[in-house]
Scaffold this active site. Sequence first.
Site, mmCIF file in Angstrom:
data_model
loop_
_atom_site.group_PDB
_atom_site.id
_atom_site.type_symbol
_atom_site.label_atom_id
_atom_site.label_comp_id
_atom_site.label_asym_id
_atom_site.label_seq_id
_atom_site.Cartn_x
_atom_site.Cartn_y
_atom_site.Cartn_z
ATOM 1 N N ASN A 150 24.088 40.297 13.426
ATOM 2 C CA ASN A 150 22.964 40.455 12.512
ATOM 3 C C ASN A 150 22.872 39.323 11.493
ATOM 4 O OD1 ASN A 150 25.305 41.199 11.217
ATOM 5 N ND2 ASN A 150 24.362 42.838 10.036
ATOM 6 N N ASP B 177 24.085 47.214 3.432
ATOM 7 C CA ASP B 177 24.584 48.385 2.715
ATOM 8 C C ASP B 177 23.614 48.809 1.621
ATOM 9 O OD1 ASP B 177 26.824 48.666 4.211
ATOM 10 O OD2 ASP B 177 28.140 47.579 2.856
ATOM 11 N N ASP C 265 29.551 37.036 9.811
ATOM 12 C CA ASP C 265 30.514 37.273 10.889
ATOM 13 C C ASP C 265 29.951 38.055 12.050
ATOM 14 O OD1 ASP C 265 30.330 39.719 9.412
ATOM 15 O OD2 ASP C 265 32.192 40.367 10.365
ATOM 16 N N ASP D 201 26.896 37.299 3.979
ATOM 17 C CA ASP D 201 26.955 38.694 4.371
ATOM 18 C C ASP D 201 28.099 39.354 3.590
ATOM 19 O OD1 ASP D 201 26.544 41.069 5.872
ATOM 20 O OD2 ASP D 201 28.153 40.487 7.235
ATOM 21 N N ARG E 10 33.591 53.364 -0.368
ATOM 22 C CA ARG E 10 32.420 53.816 0.398
ATOM 23 C C ARG E 10 32.544 55.326 0.605
ATOM 24 N NH1 ARG E 10 30.488 49.414 3.776
ATOM 25 N NH2 ARG E 10 30.174 50.797 5.545
ATOM 26 N N LYS F 106 17.001 38.614 5.949
ATOM 27 C CA LYS F 106 18.037 37.638 5.565
ATOM 28 C C LYS F 106 17.536 36.219 5.840
ATOM 29 C CE LYS F 106 22.141 40.532 6.375
ATOM 30 N NZ LYS F 106 23.429 40.648 7.084
#
EC number: 7.6.2.1
Length: 898
Positions: free
Chosen positions: A544, A402, A541, A118, A320, A521
């Site tokens: 999801n 993202d 972590d 992730d 971001r 994933k």
Amino acid sequence: IFFLQIFAFLALMCLILAIGNGIWEHDKGYYFQVYLPWAEGVTSASYSGFLMFWSYVIILNTVVPISLYVSVEIIRLGNSFYIDWDRKMYYPLNDTPAQARTTTLNEELGQIKYIFSDKTGTLTQNIMCFNKCSINGKSYGDVYDVSGQRIEINENTEKVDFSYNPLADPKFAFYDHSLVEAVKLNDVPTHRFFRLLSLCHTVMPEEKKEGNLVYQAQSPDEGALVTAARNFGFVFRARTPETITVVEMGETKIYKLLAILDFNNVRKRMSVIVQSPEGDLTLYCKGADTILYELLHPSCNSLKEETTEHLNEFAGEGLRTLVVAYKSLEEDYFQDWIRRHHEASTALEGREDKLSELYEDIEKDLMLLGATAIEDKLQDGVPQTIETLAKANIKIWVLTGDKQETAMNIGYSCNLLNDDMEDVFVIEGSTSDDVLNELRNARKKMKPDSFLDSDEINIQFEKSSKKQIIVPDEQANGVYGLVITGHSLAYALEGNLELELVRTACMCKVVICCRVTPLQKAQVVELVKKYKKAVTLAIGDGANDVSMIKTAHIGVGISGQEGMQAVLSSDFSFAQFRYLQRLLLVHGRWSYIRMCKFLKYFFYKNFAFTLVHFWYGFFSGFSAQTVYDEWFITLYNLVYTSLPVLGMSLFDQDVDDRWSMLFPQLYVPGQQNLYFNKVVFVKCMLQGIYSSLILFFIPYGAMYNTMRSDGKAIADYQSFALMAQTCLLIVVSVQIGLDTSYWTVVNQFFIWGSLSVYFAITFTMYSDGMYLIFTASFPFIGTARNTLSQPNVWLAIFLSITLCVLPVIGFRFLKTQLKPAPSDKVLLKIKEAKKRPPPPSPKRRLRRTSTRRSGYAFSHQHGFGALIMSGRNMRPKSPFATTGTFSPNSDKYKHKGL
């Protein structure tokens, strides 16, 4: 499969000996029944052979390593404790040690080929910091010297002094003093910008002590933006379902919250409609630049161009970003809109579509204010860790929710992607055919030969079902990266495209999958497990990441900002991504090497021990007579050889942890399973067969018609048995000494202690006293002192040891000199490097400029705005809050809640 081969080998030996017994009984035993009578019930030689088959199954069953399972579990448990006790994997900031939550996967940590990671919270800290912004065409955040040159920000750079603001967050740091000056000069666009940040969000404030504000935000991005507004003089103080209290430059203002237009994955933006104390109605909106740019008023074109340039600069630094805009509303228009919104929200059919149309209607002709840039800081050591793992031939796939630009920029900042790559392929097709063509074009560039009919995989694909194909490793003609969007990935995971995806992606050094769902994933991990013969590891972590962690062979959870779901679902856990390299390159590699050495030695010593019985059968009329004393057979695996092999399997290391990290190439043999496979197993078996021949025939020849120095004969069964078992135990002890690379006090104690215990037990059991007390149990009276006192016996023992060990030493020496493996070359470099101080680990940070724009990632759930408007999540009011209690009828706008 090894156990099946051992059982087959056992059955073959028993069958040979049973046939031999039948032939012997038919030719010779039949005529000696007066001296060697057949057992009761035996009427023929063939029936005797049948019974001998099962007798030899019992005698030779030690070739089957039944005790192997117990020893393996002890070794795994010990290696798990090493992970738990490793202080170099302990994170003191939140008192989090590394934890092995399972004891069955330690050796697989030394065989990892693919890592699925992730991004947010795993590679990054998931702690957002307001870094830069663009307001009305002017960029803020950089620091310049007196000559106008931009300087690098470090710990010595002077921070902005927010002491003028008693409600400022002391942890907030900003370095561009010009932005504070603009705020103090009452610059209208700047005030409007920070007013928007203080109003347009779903953050919940908590004020336990007056002035001590704590923001609870579902999205770390929102928390960072609201904190920035707070420090620059626009303090979000309190909220009710109908109001938002903001302290603007020391003046408390209560805004009426009329509507929240919530975020979702299609809109990629959120808006609030508020009424100021002066009665002005305003819509404030923030969201992805690609979306908001389509909603701007035409008069903002010039400002949009300037803001776009700033966004490009921000994205090049991996920040971001999001765009902010506003719109002033007329009273009549809003009254009509809120009425239509109430009708849409209460509709029984097509409610979502009707609400979406209303949102589109009011969110148009927006006035651009500027853009924000938030830094999602990388965790400490992430670039160095990724660089080290890449040298270990481990391929890293990043699976993130993202958007593409954000994921790619993080990829560049943490050394996943770099400008030295031949190319970075971007798969973003909107149809199945487009995705197929993009994947094939990428594969054609990386390996044109893969499209030939003679290609091995193409031939295999034509002959067999797709589900049975194991795709071998293919080498590309350079270093490549692959980026694929979630929409395209959905097509690529379909049955007719998944093989193409695996072939193309696995030739790339790095793969980044962006905008993927938790299910995707897990599907990506499952796809690699299906087509590649490789051990996979998933690390994350958050909740999801749970499906991905559970799907991979090994799951690693990081205890970070998003709770404990990932940790509770994982096999191993720690606090920082950088500990992954130590988990794999040190603990994983050591565990794999130790387990392989243990298995090789265990099989060898059992073969050498058992096959002596096999050779003895040819000299004992195939009568199932054992070679060794029954007490030696009992204690061989239980006492004499158990502790030395456990000592090696728990403490051995070819190089220490420092060199393991400096030379990650040592990890490669584990990926290829070079240390224990079918070939190695056959070598162990052949070595055991050879040693058993030496251990039988040398003592047999030494004892044949031999006399003691005093003229008495010692050529008897008991002396032969004692000599054979003594030779065996010393040979296997010397062998484990050759296999041991790292000597400790424990190893020395176990090896020498086991030999000492053997001689102590042997002389005790073969003594006169034990015979007198337990006559039937200890028949070998006086054998030890009579046999082991003869020089020729010890000479034969030395000859047996030499003949067993010398070929092993010679083979290992010649192999290292004539055909060294890559690991042998690295070990040679380490031996040379030990003579001088080790070089420092390279530390460098790659900074890159790019024309890509990063996108703001909303991480709070859709519908949270409706929850705020309903008041169901409101706590009892703090005594320090400045607003009154909520009354549902206190406002004329009754239809809210989106």
